[in-house]
Each structure stands twice: as C-alpha cells, then as structure tokens.
Write an enzyme that holds these catalytic residues in place. Structure first.
Site, short mmCIF file in Angstrom:
data_model
loop_
_atom_site.label_atom_id
_atom_site.label_comp_id
_atom_site.label_asym_id
_atom_site.label_seq_id
_atom_site.Cartn_x
_atom_site.Cartn_y
_atom_site.Cartn_z
N CYS A 67 6.05 -5.99 7.68
CA CYS A 67 7.56 -5.36 8.49
C CYS A 67 7.72 -6.16 9.77
O CYS A 67 6.88 -6.82 10.53
CB CYS A 67 6.81 -4.15 9.25
SG CYS A 67 8.10 -3.24 9.89
N CYS A 111 5.93 -3.23 15.92
CA CYS A 111 5.52 -1.96 16.86
C CYS A 111 4.03 -2.20 17.18
O CYS A 111 3.06 -2.43 16.04
CB CYS A 111 5.62 -0.83 16.20
SG CYS A 111 7.54 -0.55 15.73
N CYS A 167 3.82 8.72 -0.23
CA CYS A 167 4.12 7.99 1.06
C CYS A 167 4.46 6.42 0.38
O CYS A 167 3.70 5.67 0.03
CB CYS A 167 3.30 7.83 2.08
SG CYS A 167 4.02 6.90 3.56
N SER A 208 11.19 7.62 14.05
CA SER A 208 10.07 7.34 14.62
C SER A 208 10.52 6.93 16.18
O SER A 208 10.72 5.95 16.54
CB SER A 208 9.33 6.34 14.03
OG SER A 208 8.20 5.97 14.39
N LEU A 209 10.73 7.96 17.12
CA LEU A 209 10.96 7.86 18.36
C LEU A 209 9.72 7.31 19.38
O LEU A 209 9.90 6.16 19.89
CB LEU A 209 11.57 8.94 19.07
CG LEU A 209 12.10 8.91 20.47
CD1 LEU A 209 13.20 7.86 20.49
CD2 LEU A 209 12.52 10.50 20.71
N ASN A 210 8.86 8.00 19.40
CA ASN A 210 7.54 7.59 20.24
C ASN A 210 7.56 7.15 21.74
O ASN A 210 6.66 6.82 22.32
CB ASN A 210 6.99 6.14 19.53
CG ASN A 210 6.83 6.43 17.96
OD1 ASN A 210 6.40 7.52 17.47
ND2 ASN A 210 7.23 5.63 17.26
N GLY A 268 6.85 -1.21 6.34
CA GLY A 268 7.93 -1.77 6.31
C GLY A 268 9.09 -0.80 7.01
O GLY A 268 8.88 0.41 7.11
N GLU A 269 10.33 -1.27 7.46
CA GLU A 269 11.44 -0.58 7.89
C GLU A 269 12.23 -0.38 6.84
O GLU A 269 12.97 -1.31 6.46
CB GLU A 269 12.06 -1.34 9.09
CG GLU A 269 13.24 -0.73 9.58
CD GLU A 269 13.57 0.68 9.79
OE1 GLU A 269 14.40 1.58 9.08
OE2 GLU A 269 12.65 1.29 10.72
N CYS A 300 -0.85 7.36 9.27
CA CYS A 300 0.14 7.01 9.93
C CYS A 300 -0.25 5.80 10.81
O CYS A 300 -1.11 5.77 11.71
CB CYS A 300 0.98 7.96 10.72
SG CYS A 300 2.45 7.61 11.55
N GLU A 332 0.86 -1.13 -0.19
CA GLU A 332 0.21 0.14 0.11
C GLU A 332 0.52 1.24 -0.10
O GLU A 332 1.90 1.34 0.79
CB GLU A 332 -0.76 0.06 1.25
CG GLU A 332 -2.06 -1.24 1.30
CD GLU A 332 -2.76 -1.16 2.47
OE1 GLU A 332 -2.83 -0.44 3.15
OE2 GLU A 332 -3.12 -2.49 2.79
N CYS A 389 1.07 -0.29 15.35
CA CYS A 389 1.12 -0.09 13.75
C CYS A 389 0.62 -1.48 13.21
O CYS A 389 0.86 -2.23 13.34
CB CYS A 389 2.66 -0.09 13.33
SG CYS A 389 2.52 -0.02 11.50
N SER A 439 12.08 7.62 7.00
CA SER A 439 11.89 7.51 8.33
C SER A 439 12.02 6.39 8.80
O SER A 439 11.87 5.24 8.23
CB SER A 439 10.19 7.58 8.45
OG SER A 439 9.85 7.39 9.85
#
Length: 347
Positions: free
Chosen positions: A110, A114, A103, A211-213, A157-158, A331, A90, A117, A189
């Site tokens: 992934c 997380c 995007c 992407s700390l969060n 994905g990362e 997101c 996507e 997500c 990111s």
C-alpha cells in the site's frame, strides 16, 4: 493469452459472438465461473466440446495458489495467495453467525503508509488486476465450499488507487450474470481520496466506508500521511456527494490508538464533525491491533467511554468484534506473510 476474468460480461459476449458462438454462451460461462466457481473449461459440460477447446486455446481462467491458510480460534481464516509474479497477497474469511464475509485486497502492499497498519509498512508494490481481485473470492469459496454472504474491500491496499480494476471487479460482483451480490452486501473502505470517491460514485452503486481514525487534521496527519494532501474537510465534502444506498448509515471506521486519538476530547470533536453533515453516520470503533515493529498500543476501557460520548450525541456507534487477531488477520495486521515472501525474493 487473455485472462477471462478480466472481461466484463458484455465484452466476453461480443468476443464470442464474433467467433460464431450463440448469444447465450457468455452467460453460461459466467455462471460456471462466478456462480459455480469452476476454473477448468473442460468441466463446463453444457458447452460444446469444440467451443471448450476454443476457450482453452484463447483464454486463461487462472486462480492463484493458496500458499498459506491459517485458522483462528474464533473461526476466522487468513489466506495468502501466491501470484504469477511470485508476489503474495492476503485475504480473510470472517464468520459471524449467518454472515460469512470475505475481506479482499486490491494491491500488493500500500502506498499510503498509515503508521498503524502493517500493510502500510510494506510500501507499494503494484496494483492487482481485475482477475486477481475476483480470484480471492472464488478461491475462498472453492476452499470452504460455500458462497460468502458479504464482500468488503478492507484488505491490503487503498482500493480507490486501483479504481479501474476495482470498478470492473465490482461490476462483476454485483451483476446478475456475475456473482449477483446485492450492492448493500459489498463495501469499499477508503482512507479518503475526494476525486476518486466521486469517480467511484459515478461508476457503481455500492456501500462506501471511510477509515477516518481522527477528528482533526493535526491528529490525522500524524498517523495517516495521505491527510496532508487530502484534509478532512475535502473528504467529508466528497462523502456528502457520494450516492450511498438510500436510508442506510454511512460507516466511519475509527481505529482506537492509546494516547493518540482516544480521548473524550477526540470523541467530542468527532461528534461535532459528523453532526455538521447532512448525511447520517454510524461509527465503527476498532481497537488497535498490535503487530511487530509498531510502537502503538490498544486502548482499554477508553473505547467504551468514547462510545458513550458519541451515543450521547445521538451518533450510532458500535465496537467491532476482534476477529482473527491471534493469526494476524485483524484490521491493520495484513502483510506479514507477504513481507516475508518479498524478503525471500530479495535474498
């Protein structure tokens, strides 16, 4: 057969010159593919017929099928692409004034898991090829009839876990012969993998965001399992060394989750963490976007109080506009269509 979009300009030029093509032919082909978004070699009319026939015999220029296209009330479009092996990825087109951002995804699923997500709930299926990464941009540009202004690698994905293909795609996206995007208009990111952050910095010059969060390892490890392997201190040290575009602020993405990472104490810890660095930061607060099967909730007015605390500490802080939430394109929401296709294949 070789997929032509897996080749860098210099590689295609070398192959064609060995076959007797003039030295400028690779540049013409790159212009057709990456500036005019043409997929059919027959349409490349300034190339000799016999040379076009050679290209057809020896190269693919494949663009995945758009299997679903969903439009949001705010103008955002979510695209689902059916790949050759019947896997689905996507991508999202996000309009914002004069800015038109694509995007992009780098993996099917992934591996990071997380908890906030949707893509992370899918698990990891495979990496995307360079061609599959680039094809998302090309297909969307062809669909809307205009070249986007910005590219963000914030899809499924990362990105750094597909570093080789990511870097090759970035070189084509930013090269003069390719899509010719300014590096300032391209952002990758990452959840933070220190040695790969350094490898990316050695390979290309583009904007990176983290992407700390969460501001501390205990909180972050609860929602981002990758933090158990790569704690915040190691990630921040790698970011210090990353060759970010000069004079620009390094973006910290922070998904706000009610009762998890959204208190004033968390804001104070985040301010303290960022002020220890020599780098200048901008924090982008993102209200959690719910999806089916996730127990988390978005925050209310806490997001404004969190922002106020950071601003009091002289940290530039913005609140991201919610775009595409009504079509599960915001997101953390990507993967719903892809998951359905996977389940269909398992039946």
């Amino acid at each position: 057969m070789q997929e032509i979009k897996d080749l860098l300009y210099e590689e295609l030029k070398e192959i064609l010159e060995k076959e007797g093509f003039p030295s400028y032919r690779a540049g013409q082909i790159f212009k057709w593919i990456y500036k005019k978004f043409v997929c059919n070699f027959k349409e490349m009319t300034d190339i000799k017929k016999e040379e076009r026939e050679y290209l057809e015999r020896n190269f693919e220029n494949y663009i995945p099928e758009i299997c679903e296209r969903i439009s949001s009330a705010d103008g955002t479009k979510k695209y689902a692409f059916l790949l050759k092996d019947k896997k689905v990825i996507e991508s999202v087109l996000i309009p914002d004034g004069k800015r038109l951002t694509v995007c992009v995804s780098t993996q099917v699923g992934c591996p990071l898991g997380c908890t906030f997500c949707k893509t992370g709930k899918m698990g990891f299926i495979r990496n995307l090829s360079t061609s599959e990464i680039l094809s998302q941009i090309i297909a969307i540009a062809r669909d809307v009839g205009v070249k986007p202004t910005n590219i963000v690698f914030m899809g499924m994905g990362e990105p750094l876990l597909n570093l080789k293909n990511l870097v090759r795609a970035l070189k084509i996206i930013t090269s003069e012969e390719g899509m010719n995007f300014s590096p300032r208009k391209v952002t990758v990111s990452t959840a933070g993998i220190p040695h790969l952050i350094e490898e990316l910095g050695k390979s290309v010059r583009i904007s990176l965001s983290l992407s700390l969060n969460a501001p501390d390892n205990e909180t972050r490890s609860k929602i981002m399992p990758v933090n158990n392997k790569y704690p915040i201190e190691e990630i921040m040290a790698a970011i210090e060394r990353y060759p970010h575009p000069p004079k620009s602020l390094f973006t910290i993405e922070y998904v706000m989750i009610k009762g998890v990472n959204s208190s004033i104490d968390h804001a104070k810890k985040l301010a303290s963490l960022l002020k220890k660095s020599k780098r200048r930061f901008k924090v982008n607060l993102i209200n959690f976007n719910p999806f089916e099967g996730c127990e988390f909730e978005p925050v209310g007015d806490e997001i404004f109080k969190f922002q106020e605390e950071l601003l009091k500490n002289s940290i530039s802080t913005t609140i991201r506009k919610r775009k595409g939430a009504d079509i599960n394109a915001a997101c953390g929401q990507l993967g719903g269509i892809a998951s359905l296709y996977l389940k269909t294949q398992e039946v």
